[in-house]
Design a protein around this motif. Structure first.
Motif, PDB file in Angstrom:
ATOM      1  N   ALA A 421       1.048  -1.205  -0.050  1.00  0.00           N
ATOM      2  CA  ALA A 421      -0.024   0.065  -0.020  1.00  0.00           C
ATOM      3  C   ALA A 421       0.844   1.191   0.061  1.00  0.00           C
ATOM      4  O   ALA A 421       1.011   1.978   1.207  1.00  0.00           O
ATOM      5  CB  ALA A 421      -1.087  -0.146   1.084  1.00  0.00           C
ATOM      6  N   PRO A 422       1.365   1.601  -1.229  1.00  0.00           N
ATOM      7  CA  PRO A 422       1.466   1.153  -2.389  1.00  0.00           C
ATOM      8  C   PRO A 422       2.342  -0.109  -2.692  1.00  0.00           C
ATOM      9  O   PRO A 422       2.215  -0.854  -3.550  1.00  0.00           O
ATOM     10  CB  PRO A 422       1.439   2.240  -3.402  1.00  0.00           C
ATOM     11  CG  PRO A 422       2.336   3.090  -2.604  1.00  0.00           C
ATOM     12  CD  PRO A 422       2.048   2.769  -1.225  1.00  0.00           C
ATOM     13  N   ALA A 437      -4.588   0.311  -2.280  1.00  0.00           N
ATOM     14  CA  ALA A 437      -4.069   0.913  -1.175  1.00  0.00           C
ATOM     15  C   ALA A 437      -5.170   1.556  -0.120  1.00  0.00           C
ATOM     16  O   ALA A 437      -5.177   1.515   0.785  1.00  0.00           O
ATOM     17  CB  ALA A 437      -3.261   2.014  -1.440  1.00  0.00           C
ATOM     18  N   ARG A 441      -5.959   0.362   3.659  1.00  0.00           N
ATOM     19  CA  ARG A 441      -5.990   1.392   4.579  1.00  0.00           C
ATOM     20  C   ARG A 441      -7.277   1.424   5.378  1.00  0.00           C
ATOM     21  O   ARG A 441      -7.319   1.621   6.677  1.00  0.00           O
ATOM     22  CB  ARG A 441      -5.468   2.624   3.983  1.00  0.00           C
ATOM     23  CG  ARG A 441      -4.223   2.793   3.552  1.00  0.00           C
ATOM     24  CD  ARG A 441      -3.669   4.021   3.363  1.00  0.00           C
ATOM     25  NE  ARG A 441      -2.456   4.316   2.735  1.00  0.00           N
ATOM     26  CZ  ARG A 441      -2.299   4.645   1.384  1.00  0.00           C
ATOM     27  NH1 ARG A 441      -3.225   5.210   0.817  1.00  0.00           N
ATOM     28  NH2 ARG A 441      -0.910   4.297   0.883  1.00  0.00           N
TER      29      ARG A 441
END
Lengths: 503, 318
Positions: A421-422, A437, A441
């Motif tokens: 992420a990423p 991502a 998150r």
């Protein structure tokens, strides 16, 4: 024959001075594993002190990866998710006799988070002791916080173990065993800690011995010198399985053999090119030949990690002809030496890997053959593991073969967060999926559920920022002389506290 | 100047030179190794699951790896002058403690192997040399050639399978108790004894064929008296010199045996220190090994001088 007889004769000469069967039933539980003891610092060797039940974490995990109480009885976030309150056991003593308190826990975690590790990556602003509880404040909601606190680097030593600068020279834990002798790098001895909060364990004394060679570890299991032996090589598993006095336990673990791909490499930037490489891999053949168990990966994580294994994605397949077609569509044509070329560039990649795990260079050689079959040249560079983050950082990496542990914390979201992420040193490289991502998150903040996880896995499966190859199993040889030993899929514990001598 | 004193002074000067050379060379070599030092140290410390750019950065900051190399060397040398070897960048423990434990373990194993080989090799060699060409001599030639030609790791595995697994007499590997010594020491000792038996045999055969030995027999000495008075001392010089060499080879060469038997030796430590770019540990180890060899050579010289019947020092005592 004389070669064989000479040692036998010498041993026979020595035998009268040796009591028979010294090593069996000596009342000491001997654990053997490949991991060397680097020192007392949890950052370096905490996983060994957790396995040997010498040190403990606030949060534990069961065999399914569910979080269960450790030194903390329970934990609760505030409604905005910015503050977590951990209620602690009040009947716990450190091995030096001092009581375990919220202040001690706060000190230990502050030291841990100042050092490189997972905790450092959590959005923690403050760790404080308030009214006997441990309070952790965050800059943004972070659902995997309790899982992070179950990791070995988050273990709690007594304040006396830490120097002013955070260095650690002594192991003063709260576990059911306490260190009586620490001989880094290879050996430690421990005895039952009578004042453990859960009562003293059944077995009085235990040792840990690091043995780097897999053959020797298997021999130690076979001769009865060791009661619990970690990490067996495939050949030894076959041999030990035939014995009555040893049982071989194995379990699928959240560790995957992956090809890390530089998605910014001219030949690898199209997802179709990565898919072609994936189609070239005969995963079943590779797993059977090298790992010697059926462990072909059809996605990034195995079914045992049920939350992160998707039943809806299309499984990765083996189809060299389809791979060739894909590459032909991308404009690659066979050159004079059988290697594909496009605009004068050869399809040639350097594969970086490391020999710390012996199966990696072997697997690399097999992959080299499989890729050659579709016209892709691979040059293997087996070097120090740190070259992978180095080459990730300076952009010189083409592809790398890695064995990635997704369960440093029992919740793989932590690893996805740092690796994909990423991008991450041990994950995606020059790959940027805003959707992925965002999903990860969000999951880390505690938002979303199975649908979001399935979607995230689906993105990895179609875009292939890494190409999954195989899923690992953990194996252990356990002597028939003991009962209650476990092989933990999260590689945290061996169940030492519950082990008893067999009747 | 007394010749013994002169020999000691010569060795002391040699020791100083060795210290300087080893220090400079290991430093230059470690500097010229490929790869980013901070990353290698981070990999050594935290393992492949946890090494990443942040960890390497933290290591770089903590150890001040950005400062000029010459400055680092100067600091090491000044510490050395104060007999401070520094701390390992991997474990954080004082280098001296690490070396004491690991070199100590290697020395113990090497000494045990040497002692065991002395019990096996020279007595058989002497017996064979006394009757050169006899059945024992011929058998010994075959056995010692065979033992010498078996690679040590194979010998180790054979012994483990035979003694630990088939017979169940000794622990297969490990460290910490007296019985853990026997198999690794025996593995090493068999290889050593194979050669020392040949050396003793040749030296003994030469002495036994010499006129002064025959004269001893004519004047009515028994075979045992003859061996004690005219044999042992004669072959002693060759044996001591050779044993010294063997010991040096042992300390350096037990890496394979250490890894098979899970023994915490200095060879293993040095290899890992080099992988992990643990410069203080490499420098400390190389220095102590270098000085150790100088001391060993000095001891061999003095012992050989003392044994050698042709030497004026020993004649006074003899």
């Amino acid at each position: 024959m004389q070669r064989l007889l000479a040692p036998a004769a010498l041993a026979a000469l020595l035998s009268p001075v040796l009591p028979a069967a010294l090593h069996a039933g000596d009342g000491v539980l001997d654990v053997v594993a490949p991991f060397e003891i680097k020192g007392a610092d949890p950052v370096a060797s905490g996983s060994i002190f957790i396995k040997m039940d010498i040190a403990e974490t606030l949060v534990n995990a069961d065999a399914e990866g569910r979080l269960i109480p450790g030194l903390a009885l329970d934990w609760q976030p505030t409604d905005d998710g910015l503050e977590w309150r951990f209620r602690l056991r009040d009947d716990v003593l450190f091995h030096d006799g001092t009581p375990f308190t919220a202040e001690a826990a706060a000190r230990a975690l502050d030291v841990a988070r100042a050092k490189p590790g997972l905790l450092e990556t959590a959005p923690i602003t403050e760790i404080a002791a308030e009214d006997g509880a441990l309070v952790i404040r965050l800059s943004e909601p972070f659902a995997p916080l309790p899982a992070f606190l179950s990791e070995y680097r988050s273990l709690i030593y007594a304040p006396a173990a830490y120097a002013e600068d955070g260095s650690v020279s002594e192991v003063i834990g709260t576990g059911a065993y306490r260190v009586t002798r620490l001989e880094a790098p290879l050996r430690l001895e421990a005895e039952a800690f009578a004042d453990h909060w859960d009562g003293a364990p059944a077995i009085e004394r235990a040792t840990y011995q690091a043995v780097g060679r897999a053959e020797t570890r298997a021999l130690l299991a076979e001769s009865g010198d060791a009661d619990y032996v970690f990490n067996l090589d495939p050949a030894s598993v076959a041999r030990l399985s035939g014995r009555d006095d040893v049982s071989v336990l194995s379990v699928s673990v959240p560790r995957s053999l992956l090809i890390k791909v530089n998605a910014g490499h001219p030949a690898l930037s199209e997802p179709e090119a990565r898919r072609a490489l994936s189609l070239a891999i005969d995963r079943a053949g590779l797993a059977e030949a090298i790992l010697r168990y059926p462990a072909a990966a059809d996605q990034i994580l195995p079914p045992s990690v049920s939350d992160w294994h998707s039943d809806t994605v299309e499984p990765l397949a083996h189809d060299p002809q389809a791979a060739r077609n894909l590459l032909a569509e991308l404009g690659w044509a066979e050159g004079p030496d059988g290697i594909l070329t496009r605009d004068g560039e050869r399809f040639s990649l350097t594969l970086t890997t490391y020999p710390d795990r012996p199966e990696l260079p072997l697997s690399a050689a097999v992959l080299q053959q499989m890729f050659a079959d579709i016209g892709v040249e691979v040059v293997i560079d087996s070097t120090n593991s740190s070259e992978i983050p180095v080459r990730h950082g300076d952009g010189t990496l083409d592809i790398a073969l890695i064995a990635r542990n997704f369960a440093l914390v029992p919740d793989p979201v932590g690893t996805f967060l740092t690796d994909y992420a990423p991008t991450g040193d041990w994950g995606a490289m020059n790959w940027d999926s805003a959707e992925f991502a965002d999903l990860i998150r969000g999951l880390a903040r505690g938002e979303g559920g199975q649908a979001e996880r399935d979607r995230a896995i689906d993105i990895l499966q179609t875009e292939l920022p890494v190409i999954p190859v195989a899923w690992y199993q953990q194996t252990a040889a356990v002597s028939a002389g003991i009962t209650g030993a476990v092989v933990d899929p999260y590689e945290r514990t061996i169940g030492l506290r519950q082990i008893r001598w067999a009747e | 100047m007394h010749p013994v004193l002169r020999a000691i002074l010569y060795r002391a000067a040699q020791a100083l030179l060795v210290a300087l050379l080893v220090g400079v060379l290991t430093f230059l070599m470690m500097q010229s190794l490929p790869g980013d030092m901070a990353f290698r140290i981070a990999a050594g410390r935290y393992g492949y699951d946890a090494v990443n750019a942040q960890a390497a950065e933290a290591v770089r900051l903590e150890l001040g790896l950005d400062r000029p190399a010459l400055e680092a060397f100067g600091a090491w040398f000044l510490d050395l002058m104060r007999l401070d070897f520094g701390t390992s960048v991997i474990s954080g423990a004082p280098v001296m403690d690490e070396i004491r434990h690991q070199l100590g373990a290697s020395l113990q194993l090497a000494l045990a192997a040497l002692a065991l080989s002395l019990l096996i090799g020279p007595p058989l060699g002497i017996l064979a040399g006394l009757r050169a060409g006899g059945w024992l001599d011929r058998a010994l030639l075959v056995v010692s050639t065979a033992l010498r030609s078996v690679p040590q790791f194979l010998m180790g595995l054979i012994l483990i399978v035979l003694v630990s697994i088939q017979l169940g007499w000794l622990p297969a590997a490990g460290y910490g108790r007296a019985e853990h010594f026997i198999l690794p020491a025996l593995t090493l000792a068999l290889g050593l004894a194979a050669v020392s038996a040949r050396i003793a045999r040749d030296a003994m055969a030469a002495v036994a064929a010499s006129p002064h030995y025959a004269f001893g027999r004519w004047k009515g000495l028994s075979e045992w008296q003859l061996l004690r008075r005219h044999g042992l001392r004669n072959i002693g010089v060759a044996m001591v010199t050779y044993l010294g060499l063997q010991f040096a080879m042992l300390v350096e060469g037990v890496v394979v045996i250490e890894s098979i038997f899970g023994w915490p030796g200095i060879g293993h430590a040095l290899v890992h220190a080099i992988f992990g770019r643990d410069v203080p540990m490499v420098q400390g180890t190389a220095l102590l090994l270098g000085l150790g060899f100088v001391a060993l050579n000095a001891m061999i010289d003095l012992t050989a001088r003392w044994i050698d019947p042709r030497n004026p020092d020993s004649r006074r005592q003899g």
